[in-house]
Design a protein around this motif. Structure first.
Motif, PDB file in Angstrom:
ATOM      1  N   TYR A 129       0.847  -1.195   0.000  1.00 46.66           N
ATOM      2  CA  TYR A 129       0.000   0.000   0.000  1.00 46.66           C
ATOM      3  C   TYR A 129       0.882   1.245   0.000  1.00 46.66           C
ATOM      4  N   ASP A 130       0.724   2.100  -0.996  1.00 47.15           N
ATOM      5  CA  ASP A 130       1.552   3.310  -1.104  1.00 47.15           C
ATOM      6  C   ASP A 130       0.714   4.586  -1.032  1.00 47.15           C
ATOM      7  N   GLY A 131      -0.505   4.461  -0.527  1.00 48.70           N
ATOM      8  CA  GLY A 131      -1.384   5.620  -0.435  1.00 48.70           C
ATOM      9  C   GLY A 131      -1.171   6.446   0.822  1.00 48.70           C
ATOM     10  N   TYR A 132      -2.160   7.278   1.125  1.00 50.12           N
ATOM     11  CA  TYR A 132      -2.049   8.276   2.180  1.00 50.12           C
ATOM     12  C   TYR A 132      -2.167   7.671   3.576  1.00 50.12           C
ATOM     13  N   ILE A 133      -1.201   7.995   4.434  1.00 53.22           N
ATOM     14  CA  ILE A 133      -1.248   7.632   5.857  1.00 53.22           C
ATOM     15  C   ILE A 133      -0.913   8.864   6.692  1.00 53.22           C
ATOM     16  N   HIS A 134      -1.779   9.170   7.643  1.00 56.57           N
ATOM     17  CA  HIS A 134      -1.542  10.243   8.619  1.00 56.57           C
ATOM     18  C   HIS A 134      -1.462   9.589   9.993  1.00 56.57           C
ATOM     19  N   LEU A 135      -0.312   9.733  10.653  1.00 54.42           N
ATOM     20  CA  LEU A 135      -0.133   9.176  11.992  1.00 54.42           C
ATOM     21  C   LEU A 135      -0.107  10.284  13.029  1.00 54.42           C
ATOM     22  N   LYS A 136      -0.883  10.104  14.069  1.00 54.54           N
ATOM     23  CA  LYS A 136      -0.882  11.040  15.186  1.00 54.54           C
ATOM     24  C   LYS A 136       0.267  10.674  16.116  1.00 54.54           C
ATOM     25  N   ILE A 137       1.189  11.620  16.330  1.00 53.15           N
ATOM     26  CA  ILE A 137       2.321  11.405  17.238  1.00 53.15           C
ATOM     27  C   ILE A 137       1.846  11.640  18.669  1.00 53.15           C
ATOM     28  N   LEU A 138       1.998  10.649  19.518  1.00 48.88           N
ATOM     29  CA  LEU A 138       1.551  10.786  20.900  1.00 48.88           C
ATOM     30  C   LEU A 138       2.476  11.724  21.666  1.00 48.88           C
ATOM     31  N   PRO A 139       1.932  12.596  22.515  1.00 48.09           N
ATOM     32  CA  PRO A 139       2.769  13.498  23.311  1.00 48.09           C
ATOM     33  C   PRO A 139       3.812  12.715  24.117  1.00 48.09           C
ATOM     34  N   GLY A 140       5.080  13.130  24.004  1.00 52.92           N
ATOM     35  CA  GLY A 140       6.146  12.463  24.744  1.00 52.92           C
ATOM     36  C   GLY A 140       6.829  11.338  23.994  1.00 52.92           C
ATOM     37  N   THR A 141       6.429  11.076  22.743  1.00 53.49           N
ATOM     38  CA  THR A 141       7.055  10.012  21.951  1.00 53.49           C
ATOM     39  C   THR A 141       8.548  10.275  21.762  1.00 53.49           C
ATOM     40  N   SER A 142       9.358   9.221  21.792  1.00 49.70           N
ATOM     41  CA  SER A 142      10.815   9.360  21.662  1.00 49.70           C
ATOM     42  C   SER A 142      11.212   9.803  20.252  1.00 49.70           C
ATOM     43  N   TYR A 143      12.384  10.378  20.145  1.00 54.82           N
ATOM     44  CA  TYR A 143      12.907  10.900  18.873  1.00 54.82           C
ATOM     45  C   TYR A 143      12.979   9.790  17.822  1.00 54.82           C
ATOM     46  N   ASP A 144      13.517   8.641  18.186  1.00 52.69           N
ATOM     47  CA  ASP A 144      13.684   7.548  17.225  1.00 52.69           C
ATOM     48  C   ASP A 144      12.345   7.054  16.692  1.00 52.69           C
ATOM     49  N   LEU A 145      11.335   6.973  17.551  1.00 53.76           N
ATOM     50  CA  LEU A 145      10.028   6.526  17.091  1.00 53.76           C
ATOM     51  C   LEU A 145       9.350   7.560  16.199  1.00 53.76           C
ATOM     52  N   ILE A 146       9.573   8.832  16.483  1.00 50.89           N
ATOM     53  CA  ILE A 146       9.036   9.878  15.605  1.00 50.89           C
ATOM     54  C   ILE A 146       9.649   9.741  14.216  1.00 50.89           C
ATOM     55  N   LYS A 147      10.950   9.503  14.177  1.00 52.05           N
ATOM     56  CA  LYS A 147      11.624   9.333  12.885  1.00 52.05           C
ATOM     57  C   LYS A 147      11.069   8.119  12.143  1.00 52.05           C
ATOM     58  N   ARG A 148      10.839   7.024  12.848  1.00 53.27           N
ATOM     59  CA  ARG A 148      10.273   5.826  12.218  1.00 53.27           C
ATOM     60  C   ARG A 148       8.867   6.095  11.692  1.00 53.27           C
ATOM     61  N   ALA A 149       8.068   6.804  12.484  1.00 53.38           N
ATOM     62  CA  ALA A 149       6.711   7.138  12.043  1.00 53.38           C
ATOM     63  C   ALA A 149       6.747   7.987  10.776  1.00 53.38           C
ATOM     64  N   MET A 150       7.647   8.961  10.749  1.00 53.76           N
ATOM     65  CA  MET A 150       7.754   9.850   9.602  1.00 53.76           C
ATOM     66  C   MET A 150       8.259   9.136   8.354  1.00 53.76           C
ATOM     67  N   SER A 151       9.017   8.061   8.543  1.00 52.53           N
ATOM     68  CA  SER A 151       9.520   7.303   7.388  1.00 52.53           C
ATOM     69  C   SER A 151       8.408   6.511   6.703  1.00 52.53           C
ATOM     70  N   LEU A 152       7.301   6.313   7.415  1.00 52.65           N
ATOM     71  CA  LEU A 152       6.192   5.510   6.888  1.00 52.65           C
ATOM     72  C   LEU A 152       4.966   6.343   6.514  1.00 52.65           C
ATOM     73  N   ALA A 153       4.816   7.498   7.141  1.00 48.85           N
ATOM     74  CA  ALA A 153       3.599   8.309   6.975  1.00 48.85           C
ATOM     75  C   ALA A 153       3.796   9.427   5.963  1.00 48.85           C
ATOM     76  N   ASN A 154       2.695   9.830   5.337  1.00 54.49           N
ATOM     77  CA  ASN A 154       2.713  11.020   4.485  1.00 54.49           C
ATOM     78  C   ASN A 154       2.655  12.290   5.317  1.00 54.49           C
TER      79      ASN A 154
END
Length: 373
Positions: A129-154
Motif C-alpha cells: 500500500y503506497d497511499g495516504y497515511i496520517h499518523l498522530k504522534i503521541l505526546p512524549g514520543t521518543s525521537y527515534d520513534l518519531i523518525k520511524r513514524a515519519m519514514s512511513l507516513a505522508n
C-alpha cells in the motif's frame, strides 16, 4: 472481542481528532453506514474517504475535555496492529476508503503505544500500500520513534490543544506543554529539514477552542508562531463540546462561528500575507463573530479603500473582501496583457464576489458602491 463492536466505538472516538481533510457535512461521519469511514473533502475540493480510527480508547492521560480520559467510566477497546491493518486493507480493496488517519490513546507507556501505530503503517507499506497515511504522534514520543513514524507516513501531527502553558495546564496534569508537545514539534521540523522524504506532507496540529479561557488573539499568535518556527502546514480548531461524565461537562460551549473565524484569520496570516497587527480584536482579544476578519479589516481601515482595480498591486487586491488569491492573480495577469477591467461583470467572470467587493473598489476611478463605515 467482536471486530465490528471495536470499530464502532473506536471510529466514533476518532471524530474528535481533526486532520488535513475537513468534512463540511460532519454528520455524514457520525451516522455513516460504514463505521470508521470519514467522508472528507480536501482543500482542492476532492472527496477523499479516510479510514479514521483510534488504535485504542485506553488512556493514561487525564485531559478534562476528553471522553477517553483515564477517569471516564466507559468500555475500553484496543486493536492489535494486525487486526487494524487487515481491516483497513479490506476497506481499501473494496474501495470504501482511499487513506488512513490513525490516532490512539496511551494504553501503557507512551513508546509502546506509539509502536503499535507504527506497526500498522509498516504492515501496510510491506503489503504494498503506497497511499495516504496520517499518523498522530503521541505526546512524549521518543525521537527515534518519531523518525520511524515519519519514514512511513505522508503526514504526522501532534495535538497542541492550547495556545499557552497556563491554558494547557487548565486541561491536563499528565502532559508537559514544552517537553511533550513543543519539543516534539521541533523534532519533526528538524527531521523534515534533514530529510524531506520523511512525512513529505509535513505536520499539522489541533487546538481545542473554548475549553480554557484563552482568547482568539492568544490562539492566533501561537498558530502564527508555529507556522513560522516549525513550518506547521495547518492548525485545526476543534470547538469544545462538553461531554457528559467529564470534568468539563458543565463548561460553556464556544460561539458556533468562533472556529470558522479562527480558520479565516489564520488563513489571512499564513496564506494572504496579513500581519498580525492587521487583525481586528475586541477588548477581550476575540474576533468579531458576525463578520469575517477580512471584512472587519476593511471597514476598520477605510483610508485604504476604495481601491482602483486597474492599478492595485496583488498584495492590495487580496485585502479586498470578495477578492481571493486566484481572482487577484487573474486580474494581474490581464493587466500584464494590457487588458483593463471596465465592468463589474468582468470581475465576476474572474471569480470576484461582487456583492462583497463593490463598496471597496473603483473601476477607472469610478466608485462602484457606497458603504456606511
Amino acid at each position: 472481542m467482536n471486530t465490528l463492536k471495536k470499530l464502532k466505538v473506536l471510529g466514533e472516538s476518532a471524530k474528535y481528532d481533526l486532520c488535513n481533510y475537513v468534512d463540511p457535512n460532519f454528520e455524514t461521519y457520525a451516522s455513516g453506514k460504514i463505521p470508521g469511514v470519514y467522508n472528507s473533502t480536501s482543500p482542492n475540493g476532492h472527496c477523499m474517504p479516510l479510514f479514521k480510527v483510534l488504535m485504542t480508547n485506553k488512556c493514561s492521560n487525564d485531559c478534562k475535555y476528553c471522553i477517553n480520559s483515564k477517569s471516564s467510566k466507559l468500555e475500553r477497546y484496543e486493536f492489535t496492529p494486525e487486526e487494524l491493518s487487515n481491516l483497513f486493507l479490506e476497506y481499501f480493496n473494496r474501495k470504501y476508503v482511499e487513506g488512513l488517519f490513525l490516532s490512539s490513546g496511551i494504553s501503557d507507556d507512551i513508546d509502546p503505544s506509539m509502536e503499535k501505530q507504527i506497526e500498522v503503517a509498516r504492515i501496510l507499506r510491506d503489503y504494498g500500500y503506497d497511499g495516504y497515511i496520517h499518523l498522530k504522534i503521541l505526546p512524549g514520543t521518543s525521537y527515534d520513534l518519531i523518525k520511524r513514524a515519519m519514514s512511513l507516513a505522508n503526514r504526522v501531527s501532534v495535538n497542541i490543544e492550547a495556545a499557552t502553558h497556563d491554558g494547557f495546564e487548565e486541561l491536563t496534569s499528565t502532559k508537559n506543554y514544552k517537553i511533550d508537545i513543543i519539543r516534539r514539534m521541533k523534532w519533526i521540523n528538524r527531521l523534515s529539514k534533514k530529510d524531506p522524504s520523511l512525512a513529505p506532507s509535513g505536520q499539522t496540529t489541533q487546538f481545542i477552542v473554548g475549553a480554557s479561557n484563552e482568547s482568539d488573539e492568544e490562539i492566533l499568535k501561537m498558530t502564527h508562531e508555529l507556522h513560522n518556527k516549525f513550518e506547521i502546514k495547518r492548525s485545526y480548531f476543534s470547538a469544545f463540546n462538553p461531554i457528559e461524565n467529564t470534568p468539563l461537562q458543565d463548561h460553556e460551549m464556544p460561539h458556533p462561528k468562533r472556529t470558522t473565524r479562527l480558520y479565516q484569520a489564520d488563513f489571512l496570516l499564513n496564506s494572504y500575507g496579513f500581519s498580525f497587527d492587521e487583525l481586528i480584536f475586541d477588548e477581550r482579544g476575540n474576533i468579531e463573530t458576525e463578520i469575517d476578519p477580512k471584512y472587519s479589516f476593511a471597514i476598520n481601515n477605510k483610508e485604504l479603500f476604495p481601491l482602483e482595480i486597474n492599478e492595485a498591486s496583488y498584495e492590495e487586491l487580496i485585502k479586498v473582501p470578495g477578492i481571493g488569491r486566484v481572482s487577484a492573480n487573474r486580474i494581474i495577469t490581464l493587466r500584464k496583457r494590457r487588458k483593463y477591467i471596465e465592468k463589474l461583470e468582468e470581475l465576476k467572470q474572474l471569480g470576484v464576489a461582487i456583492k462583497r467587493a463593490e463598496p471597496f473598489i473603483k473601476l477607472n476611478k469610478s466608485y462602484q458602491a457606497t458603504l456606511n463605515f
